[in-house]
Design a protein around this motif. Structure first.
Motif, PDB file in Angstrom:
ATOM      1  N   LYS A  66       0.839  -1.207   0.000  1.00  0.00           N
ATOM      2  CA  LYS A  66       0.000   0.000   0.000  1.00  0.00           C
ATOM      3  C   LYS A  66       0.879   1.265   0.000  1.00  0.00           C
ATOM      4  O   LYS A  66       0.606   2.216  -0.711  1.00  0.00           O
ATOM      5  CB  LYS A  66      -0.923  -0.020   1.218  1.00  0.00           C
ATOM      6  CG  LYS A  66      -2.061   0.934   1.153  1.00  0.00           C
ATOM      7  CD  LYS A  66      -2.995   0.708   2.331  1.00  0.00           C
ATOM      8  CE  LYS A  66      -4.322   1.383   2.046  1.00  0.00           C
ATOM      9  NZ  LYS A  66      -5.294   1.151   3.102  1.00  0.00           N
ATOM     10  N   GLU A  67       1.925   1.259   0.775  1.00  0.00           N
ATOM     11  CA  GLU A  67       2.834   2.412   0.864  1.00  0.00           C
ATOM     12  C   GLU A  67       3.587   2.622  -0.444  1.00  0.00           C
ATOM     13  O   GLU A  67       3.753   3.746  -0.911  1.00  0.00           O
ATOM     14  CB  GLU A  67       3.814   2.216   2.027  1.00  0.00           C
ATOM     15  CG  GLU A  67       4.522   3.476   2.440  1.00  0.00           C
ATOM     16  CD  GLU A  67       3.580   4.578   2.921  1.00  0.00           C
ATOM     17  OE1 GLU A  67       3.881   5.753   2.625  1.00  0.00           O
ATOM     18  OE2 GLU A  67       2.562   4.287   3.565  1.00  0.00           O
ATOM     19  N   LYS A  70       1.220   4.095  -2.985  1.00  0.00           N
ATOM     20  CA  LYS A  70       0.993   5.520  -2.728  1.00  0.00           C
ATOM     21  C   LYS A  70       2.133   6.356  -3.310  1.00  0.00           C
ATOM     22  O   LYS A  70       1.907   7.420  -3.869  1.00  0.00           O
ATOM     23  CB  LYS A  70       0.861   5.794  -1.231  1.00  0.00           C
ATOM     24  CG  LYS A  70      -0.470   5.406  -0.651  1.00  0.00           C
ATOM     25  CD  LYS A  70      -0.517   5.772   0.833  1.00  0.00           C
ATOM     26  CE  LYS A  70      -1.810   5.344   1.464  1.00  0.00           C
ATOM     27  NZ  LYS A  70      -1.871   5.683   2.888  1.00  0.00           N
ATOM     28  N   THR A  71       3.356   5.862  -3.183  1.00  0.00           N
ATOM     29  CA  THR A  71       4.515   6.575  -3.720  1.00  0.00           C
ATOM     30  C   THR A  71       4.457   6.636  -5.242  1.00  0.00           C
ATOM     31  O   THR A  71       4.660   7.695  -5.847  1.00  0.00           O
ATOM     32  CB  THR A  71       5.827   5.904  -3.265  1.00  0.00           C
ATOM     33  OG1 THR A  71       5.865   5.904  -1.837  1.00  0.00           O
ATOM     34  CG2 THR A  71       7.037   6.624  -3.811  1.00  0.00           C
ATOM     35  N   GLU A  73       1.764   6.233  -7.134  1.00  0.00           N
ATOM     36  CA  GLU A  73       0.604   7.033  -7.508  1.00  0.00           C
ATOM     37  C   GLU A  73       0.878   8.527  -7.372  1.00  0.00           C
ATOM     38  O   GLU A  73       0.498   9.323  -8.227  1.00  0.00           O
ATOM     39  CB  GLU A  73      -0.605   6.639  -6.656  1.00  0.00           C
ATOM     40  CG  GLU A  73      -1.866   7.349  -7.070  1.00  0.00           C
ATOM     41  CD  GLU A  73      -3.066   6.915  -6.251  1.00  0.00           C
ATOM     42  OE1 GLU A  73      -4.144   6.879  -6.842  1.00  0.00           O
ATOM     43  OE2 GLU A  73      -2.915   6.642  -5.041  1.00  0.00           O
ATOM     44  N   SER A  74       1.576   8.889  -6.323  1.00  0.00           N
ATOM     45  CA  SER A  74       1.928  10.295  -6.108  1.00  0.00           C
ATOM     46  C   SER A  74       2.813  10.815  -7.239  1.00  0.00           C
ATOM     47  O   SER A  74       2.612  11.924  -7.745  1.00  0.00           O
ATOM     48  CB  SER A  74       2.641  10.448  -4.760  1.00  0.00           C
ATOM     49  OG  SER A  74       3.050  11.775  -4.568  1.00  0.00           O
TER      50      SER A  74
END
Length: 109
Positions: A66-67, A70-71, A73-74
């Motif tokens: 998940k982390e 997020k990276t 996706e960011s």
């Protein structure tokens, strides 16, 4: 929608501040409406959009945490935002250039 001929007449007969206001007004209407329609109808843009989605699906298949997701996706969002802003600025610059050319042609006639 603002008539381009009317816009050119107003641009060539008013001061710079009013010209910028009129140009911005016309630009905003075109980029928010006409551009969306053009993008939906543009085959090349649609192919690139499809390819982008396919590549995003490949990222999803590598089972990132998940982390990590997020990276990624960011970074993708930041890149997309930069590309969108580049397109907006380029579109506006092209608009300004076209008006300038039309004005210069009018001065020559």
């Amino acid at each position: 929608m603002c008539d381009l001929f009317d816009l050119i007449q107003r641009v060539t007969s008013n001061k710079k501040e009013k010209t910028e206001f009129i140009l911005n007004e016309f630009f905003e209407k075109r980029i928010d409406n006409a551009l969306e329609i053009t993008l939906k109808e543009n085959k090349r843009f649609q192919e690139i959009s499809k390819e982008t989605c396919e590549k995003a699906i490949k990222i999803d298949k590598i089972n990132l945490t998940k982390e990590q997701w997020k990276t990624v996706e960011s970074a993708l969002c930041a890149s997309s935002h930069r590309g969108a802003e580049y397109g907006r600025v380029a579109y506006y610059q092209g608009f300004k250039d076209a008006v300038s050319v039309l004005y210069e042609i009018g001065q020559l006639l």
